[in-house]
Design a protein around this motif. Structure first.
Motif, mmCIF file in Angstrom:
data_model
loop_
_atom_site.group_PDB
_atom_site.id
_atom_site.type_symbol
_atom_site.label_atom_id
_atom_site.label_comp_id
_atom_site.label_asym_id
_atom_site.label_seq_id
_atom_site.Cartn_x
_atom_site.Cartn_y
_atom_site.Cartn_z
ATOM 1 N N VAL A 121 0.836 -1.201 0.000
ATOM 2 C CA VAL A 121 0.000 0.000 0.000
ATOM 3 C C VAL A 121 0.869 1.248 0.000
ATOM 4 N N VAL A 122 0.272 2.340 -0.451
ATOM 5 C CA VAL A 122 0.917 3.648 -0.410
ATOM 6 C C VAL A 122 -0.062 4.634 0.228
ATOM 7 N N THR A 123 0.471 5.555 1.001
ATOM 8 C CA THR A 123 -0.344 6.615 1.586
ATOM 9 C C THR A 123 -0.540 7.683 0.518
ATOM 10 N N GLU A 124 -1.795 7.900 0.136
ATOM 11 C CA GLU A 124 -2.098 8.880 -0.910
ATOM 12 C C GLU A 124 -2.434 10.255 -0.370
ATOM 13 N N ARG A 125 -3.021 10.294 0.820
ATOM 14 C CA ARG A 125 -3.436 11.575 1.396
ATOM 15 C C ARG A 125 -3.454 11.440 2.901
ATOM 16 N N VAL A 126 -3.130 12.527 3.596
ATOM 17 C CA VAL A 126 -3.165 12.556 5.052
ATOM 18 C C VAL A 126 -3.918 13.814 5.475
ATOM 19 N N GLU A 127 -4.877 13.634 6.365
ATOM 20 C CA GLU A 127 -5.633 14.765 6.915
ATOM 21 C C GLU A 127 -5.354 14.834 8.411
ATOM 22 N N VAL A 128 -4.733 15.920 8.842
ATOM 23 C CA VAL A 128 -4.435 16.105 10.263
ATOM 24 C C VAL A 128 -5.450 17.097 10.815
ATOM 25 N N GLY A 129 -6.316 16.598 11.677
ATOM 26 C CA GLY A 129 -7.328 17.443 12.297
ATOM 27 C C GLY A 129 -6.972 17.717 13.740
ATOM 28 N N PRO A 130 -7.834 18.415 14.433
ATOM 29 C CA PRO A 130 -7.550 18.741 15.834
ATOM 30 C C PRO A 130 -7.621 17.524 16.761
ATOM 31 N N VAL A 131 -8.326 16.480 16.353
ATOM 32 C CA VAL A 131 -8.526 15.317 17.213
ATOM 33 C C VAL A 131 -7.891 14.048 16.658
ATOM 34 N N GLU A 132 -7.883 13.901 15.327
ATOM 35 C CA GLU A 132 -7.359 12.668 14.754
ATOM 36 C C GLU A 132 -6.604 12.920 13.457
ATOM 37 N N VAL A 133 -5.822 11.912 13.087
ATOM 38 C CA VAL A 133 -5.107 11.908 11.814
ATOM 39 C C VAL A 133 -5.731 10.807 10.966
ATOM 40 N N VAL A 134 -6.118 11.159 9.749
ATOM 41 C CA VAL A 134 -6.737 10.196 8.842
ATOM 42 C C VAL A 134 -5.789 9.977 7.665
ATOM 43 N N GLU A 135 -5.439 8.704 7.459
ATOM 44 C CA GLU A 135 -4.531 8.312 6.391
ATOM 45 C C GLU A 135 -5.344 7.576 5.326
#
Length: 117
Positions: free
Chosen positions: A95-109
Motif C-alpha cells: 500500500v501507499v499513503t495517498e493523502r493525510v488529513e491532520v485534524g484537531p482530534v485525529e489523523v486520517v490516512e
C-alpha cells in the motif's frame, strides 16, 4: 528468501518501483522493503482489516492525534509504502499513503493498494 522479501520482489515490479535498467540508478524506494504492519493485534482483526482494504471498503485509517503525540510518532506522510500482513503474518498487500488529513482530534490516512496476492 523469506516471505516478505519474496512478496516485495513481485510487488515492486507490479507497482513499477523497480529501477529501470541501464541509464537510471537504483532508488532506495525500490531497493529496500517497506515496513510491515497489520490491522489490530489479533489474527481475526488483521484478516478482517485486510479484507476491507482489498475490497475497497477500508482504505482509511484514523488514529487519535493524542495517541501519536504521546508515542512520539510523527503523522504519516504522503508516498509512504507499507506491506500489510494477514492474521498469520503473511504479506498480502503493498500500500501507499495517498493523502493525510491532520485534524484537531485525529489523523486520517488514505491508502491505495498497489499490489495484492
Amino acid at each position: 528468501m523469506d516471505a516478505v522479501e519474496s512478496f516485495w520482489q513481485v510487488a515492486r515490479s507490479h507497482a513499477r518501483l523497480q529501477p529501470l535498467p541501464g541509464y537510471f540508478p537504483a532508488t532506495p524506494v525500490g531497493a529496500v522493503p517497506p515496513p510491515t504492519w497489520s490491522f489490530g493485534e489479533e489474527p481475526a482483526q488483521a484478516d478482517a482489516g485486510l479484507r476491507e482494504l482489498l475490497d475497497g471498503s477500508g482504505t482509511t485509517l484514523a488514529v487519535p492525534l493524542a495517541e501519536l503525540e504521546s508515542a512520539g510518532v510523527p503523522a504519516p506522510e504522503v508516498g509512504t509504502l507499507g506491506i500489510v500482513l494477514d492474521g498469520a503474518g503473511s504479506p498480502r498487500a503493498l500500500v501507499v499513503t495517498e493523502r493525510v488529513e491532520v485534524g484537531p482530534v485525529e489523523v486520517v490516512e488514505h491508502l491505495r493498494v498497489l499490489h495484492s496476492q
